[in-house]
Design an enzyme around this catalytic site. Structure first.
Site, short mmCIF file in Angstrom:
data_model
loop_
_atom_site.label_atom_id
_atom_site.label_comp_id
_atom_site.label_asym_id
_atom_site.label_seq_id
_atom_site.Cartn_x
_atom_site.Cartn_y
_atom_site.Cartn_z
N ILE A 176 30.91 33.79 44.91
CA ILE A 176 29.82 33.31 43.94
C ILE A 176 28.88 32.01 44.59
O ILE A 176 28.07 31.42 44.63
CB ILE A 176 30.12 33.33 42.63
CG1 ILE A 176 30.61 34.76 42.04
CG2 ILE A 176 28.89 32.71 41.76
CD1 ILE A 176 30.93 34.91 40.79
N PHE A 205 33.56 26.35 40.92
CA PHE A 205 33.89 27.88 41.01
C PHE A 205 35.23 27.84 41.31
O PHE A 205 35.90 28.87 41.44
CB PHE A 205 33.02 28.34 42.18
CG PHE A 205 31.72 28.39 42.12
CD1 PHE A 205 31.02 29.06 41.19
CD2 PHE A 205 30.90 27.35 42.49
CE1 PHE A 205 29.62 29.50 40.92
CE2 PHE A 205 29.42 27.35 42.03
CZ PHE A 205 28.88 28.23 41.69
N ALA A 245 38.74 28.67 41.23
CA ALA A 245 39.77 29.18 40.08
C ALA A 245 40.46 30.50 40.85
O ALA A 245 39.87 31.29 41.74
CB ALA A 245 39.03 29.43 38.99
N TYR A 284 44.03 34.73 32.48
CA TYR A 284 43.03 34.31 33.35
C TYR A 284 42.00 34.19 32.29
O TYR A 284 41.43 32.84 32.27
CB TYR A 284 42.63 35.74 34.43
CG TYR A 284 41.16 35.27 34.58
CD1 TYR A 284 40.85 34.28 35.76
CD2 TYR A 284 40.28 36.07 34.16
CE1 TYR A 284 39.60 34.28 36.18
CE2 TYR A 284 38.77 35.92 34.65
CZ TYR A 284 38.64 35.04 35.63
OH TYR A 284 37.34 34.58 36.09
N LYS A 303 40.22 30.21 31.49
CA LYS A 303 38.57 29.76 31.28
C LYS A 303 38.19 29.43 29.98
O LYS A 303 37.45 28.45 29.88
CB LYS A 303 38.00 31.16 31.69
CG LYS A 303 37.90 31.32 33.12
CD LYS A 303 37.19 30.37 34.22
CE LYS A 303 37.33 30.83 35.77
NZ LYS A 303 36.65 30.15 36.39
N PHE A 354 29.36 38.42 33.48
CA PHE A 354 29.70 39.85 33.61
C PHE A 354 30.19 39.97 34.76
O PHE A 354 30.70 39.23 35.64
CB PHE A 354 28.74 40.45 32.62
CG PHE A 354 28.61 40.08 31.25
CD1 PHE A 354 28.23 38.85 30.69
CD2 PHE A 354 29.11 40.77 30.31
CE1 PHE A 354 28.41 38.60 29.56
CE2 PHE A 354 29.31 40.74 28.87
CZ PHE A 354 28.96 39.31 28.57
N ASN A 355 29.90 41.35 35.41
CA ASN A 355 30.55 41.61 36.61
C ASN A 355 29.81 41.41 37.81
O ASN A 355 28.83 41.89 38.28
CB ASN A 355 30.63 43.43 36.62
CG ASN A 355 31.96 43.67 35.80
OD1 ASN A 355 32.00 43.25 34.60
ND2 ASN A 355 32.82 44.20 36.02
N LEU A 392 35.29 47.31 41.76
CA LEU A 392 35.06 48.58 42.08
C LEU A 392 33.90 48.67 43.23
O LEU A 392 34.37 49.54 43.73
CB LEU A 392 34.29 48.83 40.64
CG LEU A 392 33.83 50.30 40.84
CD1 LEU A 392 34.87 51.39 41.07
CD2 LEU A 392 32.89 50.64 39.57
N GLY A 410 44.58 46.89 29.97
CA GLY A 410 43.67 45.65 29.54
C GLY A 410 42.09 45.91 29.77
O GLY A 410 41.28 44.66 29.64
N1 UDP Z 1 37.55 50.44 38.43
C1 UDP Z 1 38.16 51.73 38.89
N2 UDP Z 1 38.58 52.01 39.97
C2 UDP Z 1 38.99 51.02 40.94
C3 UDP Z 1 38.61 49.45 40.47
C4 UDP Z 1 37.96 49.52 39.31
O1 UDP Z 1 37.82 52.71 37.94
O2 UDP Z 1 39.52 51.08 41.93
C5 UDP Z 1 36.95 50.30 37.17
C6 UDP Z 1 37.54 49.34 36.10
O3 UDP Z 1 38.51 49.96 35.38
C7 UDP Z 1 36.64 48.57 35.52
C8 UDP Z 1 35.45 48.68 36.28
O4 UDP Z 1 35.71 49.62 37.41
O5 UDP Z 1 36.27 49.55 34.25
C9 UDP Z 1 35.04 47.25 37.06
O6 UDP Z 1 36.15 46.86 37.41
P1 UDP Z 1 36.27 45.55 38.31
O7 UDP Z 1 37.82 45.32 38.79
O8 UDP Z 1 35.42 45.46 39.46
O9 UDP Z 1 35.74 44.35 37.58
P2 UDP Z 1 36.22 43.90 35.94
O10 UDP Z 1 35.63 44.90 34.82
O11 UDP Z 1 37.87 44.36 35.83
O12 UDP Z 1 36.05 42.32 36.13
#
Ligand code: UDP
Length: 322
Positions: A12, A72, A74, A140, A144, A168-169, A189, A283
Site C-alpha cells: 500500500i 504503513f 507494520a 494483529y 492496530k 477493508f481488503n 486471496l 478467526g
Molecule cells: N481465503 C480462501 N482461500 C485462500 C485465502 C483466503 O478461501 O487461500 C479466504 C479467506 O478465508 C477470507 C477471504 O478469502 O474469507 C479473504 O482472505 P485474505 O487472506 O485475502 O484477507 P483477510 O480477509 O483475511 O484480510
C-alpha cells in the site's frame, strides 16, 4: 517541505508514494526492506532504516523538512501474530512510539495511520460504521487498535493531528502496471487465485463453505489499492486544511464472496483451474463490509475502481509483468 512514508516499499505504501509524488509532493520513503522491496520505490527519495532505531529516524528528520508522516510500517500476518505476539507488539506498537517521539522532537504534528477493519473483530452488523465497537479477535488487530488509542491520547496531550484509515481488503494493483502486490509469503486471496490460474499452485482452497452467506463462502469488501492511495492524499489535504483528527473506513461498501472472486479470475484470465472446498480458517468472520459514507462526506473520497473484474484485471496485468 517533504512527507515521510514509513513502510513505503510495501504494497500500500508504494502506491501512496506514487500518488503523492504525482500530485507534486516531495516524498521520502523509510523502510527496513524486511518485507518491502527496494524496486517498489520508484518515486521520491529512499532511506533504508528501522523504526526500532531512533537514530535512523532522527537522521531522516535531520536531512529532510518533514511536514507529515504516513505510517504503513507494520507486520500484518494475522496467523503469525497469534504465534508471535511479542514480535507484533514490538514492531507495530513500540516502534510506533519511537516514530511519535521523533516526530515530537522535530515538531512534526501530522500523521496518517494505516489501521484495519480487523479492529472491529466480529461485527454486530454490516456495513460497519466507524462508531461501532472495536473488539479485535487477534493480536494483529489489537496492535492496530492500541496505536489508534495512542494517537488519540497524543492528540489531547501534545496536539498531534492524525487521520486513522481503517482498510477493508486491500486489493488490485497500479492501473499503469508499475507496481503491485508482492508478499512473501503470500496469504491473500486474489494473488493466490491468480497463482492457481497461472499453474503456479495446484489449486485454490476455499476456506469454508458453510457460512451464512449467499453461496456459503466468506464475503469481504475488496478495495482497490489506488483508491486507498487517493484517500491518503485526501487525508493529508484534510489535515492541512485544519480538519479535526478522526478515523475513517476505506472500503467499497460492497461484498464479494470467495467463490465470486474465483469466478472473476476465471472471467478475466480466461483460464480454468482446480478449486478445493475446505474447512473454515480459524478467526475468519463470515462477512466484513464497511460503510464508506464518512470518508466520502468528510474527505470527499470517491472510489474509482470498484468493480471486482477491474480489480482482478489490474492484478493480472501486474502479475504478467513479474
Ligand atoms: N481465503 C480462501 N482461500 C485462500 C485465502 C483466503 O478461501 O487461500 C479466504 C479467506 O478465508 C477470507 C477471504 O478469502 O474469507 C479473504 O482472505 P485474505 O487472506 O485475502 O484477507 P483477510 O480477509 O483475511 O484480510
Amino acid at each position: 517541505m517533504a512527507v515521510l512514508i514509513c513502510g513505503g516499499a510495501g504494497y500500500i505504501g508504494s502506491h501512496v508514494n506514487k500518488q503523492l509524488y504525482k500530485e507534486g509532493y516531495e516524498t521520502v520513503v523509510f523502510d527496513n526492506l524486511v518485507y518491502g522491496h527496494r524496486e517498489a520505490v520508484k518515486w521520491g527519495s529512499f532511506e533504508q532504516g528501522d523504526l526500532k532505531n531512533i537514530s535512523d529516524l532522527e537522521a531522516v528528520f535531520e536531512k529532510y523538512p518533514i511536514e507529515a508522516v504516513f505510517h504503513f510500517a507494520a507486520y500484518a500476518y494475522v496467523g503469525e501474530s497469534v504465534q508471535k505476539p511479542e514480535k507484533y507488539y514490538y514492531n507495530n506498537v513500540a516502534n510506533t512510539l519511537n516514530l511519535l517521539q521523533v516526530m515530537r522532537k522535530y515538531g512534526c504534528k501530522k500523521i496518517i495511520f494505516s489501521s484495519t477493519c480487523a479492529t472491529y473483530g466480529e461485527p454486530e452488523k454490516v456495513p460497519i460504521t466507524e462508531d461501532m465497537p472495536q473488539n479485535p479477535i487477534n493480536p494483529y488487530g489489537f496492535t492496530k487498535l492500541a496505536v489508534e488509542h495512542i494517537l488519540k491520547d497524543y492528540q489531547k496531550a501534545y496536539g498531534l493531528e492524525y487521520v486513522v484509515l481503517r482498510y477493508f481488503n486491500a486489493a488490485g494493483a497500479d492501473p499503469d502496471g508499475e507496481i503491485g502486490e508482492d508478499h512473501n509469503p503470500e496469504t491473500h486471496l486474489i494473488p493466490l487465485v491468480l497463482d492457481a490460474a497461472a499453474g503456479k499452485r495446484h489449486d485454490i482452497k476455499v476456506f469454508g463453505t458453510d457460512y451464512p452467506t449467499s453461496d456459503g463462502s466468506c464475503v469481504r469488501d475488496y478495495i482497490h489499492v489506488t483508491d486507498l492511495a487517493q484517500a491518503h492524499l485526501l487525508a493529508l489535504e484534510y489535515l492541512k486544511n485544519g480538519g479535526q483528527s478522526d478515523c475513517f473506513n476505506l472500503g467499497n461498501e460492497a461484498g464479494t464472496s470467495v467463490l465470486e472472486v474465483i469466478e472473476a479470475v476465471r472471467r478475466v484470465t480466461g483460464l480454468d483451474f482446480p478449486v478445493t472446498l475446505t474447512k473454515r480458517r480459524p478467526g475468519d468472520p463470515a462477512v466484513l463490509v464497511g460503510s464508506n459514507e464518512k470518508a466520502k462526506a468528510v474527505l470527499g473520497w470517491k472510489p474509482e475502481y470498484t468493480d471486482i473484474d477491474t480489480i482482478v484485471r489490474h492484478v493480472w496485468k501486474w502479475y504478467q509483468t513479474g
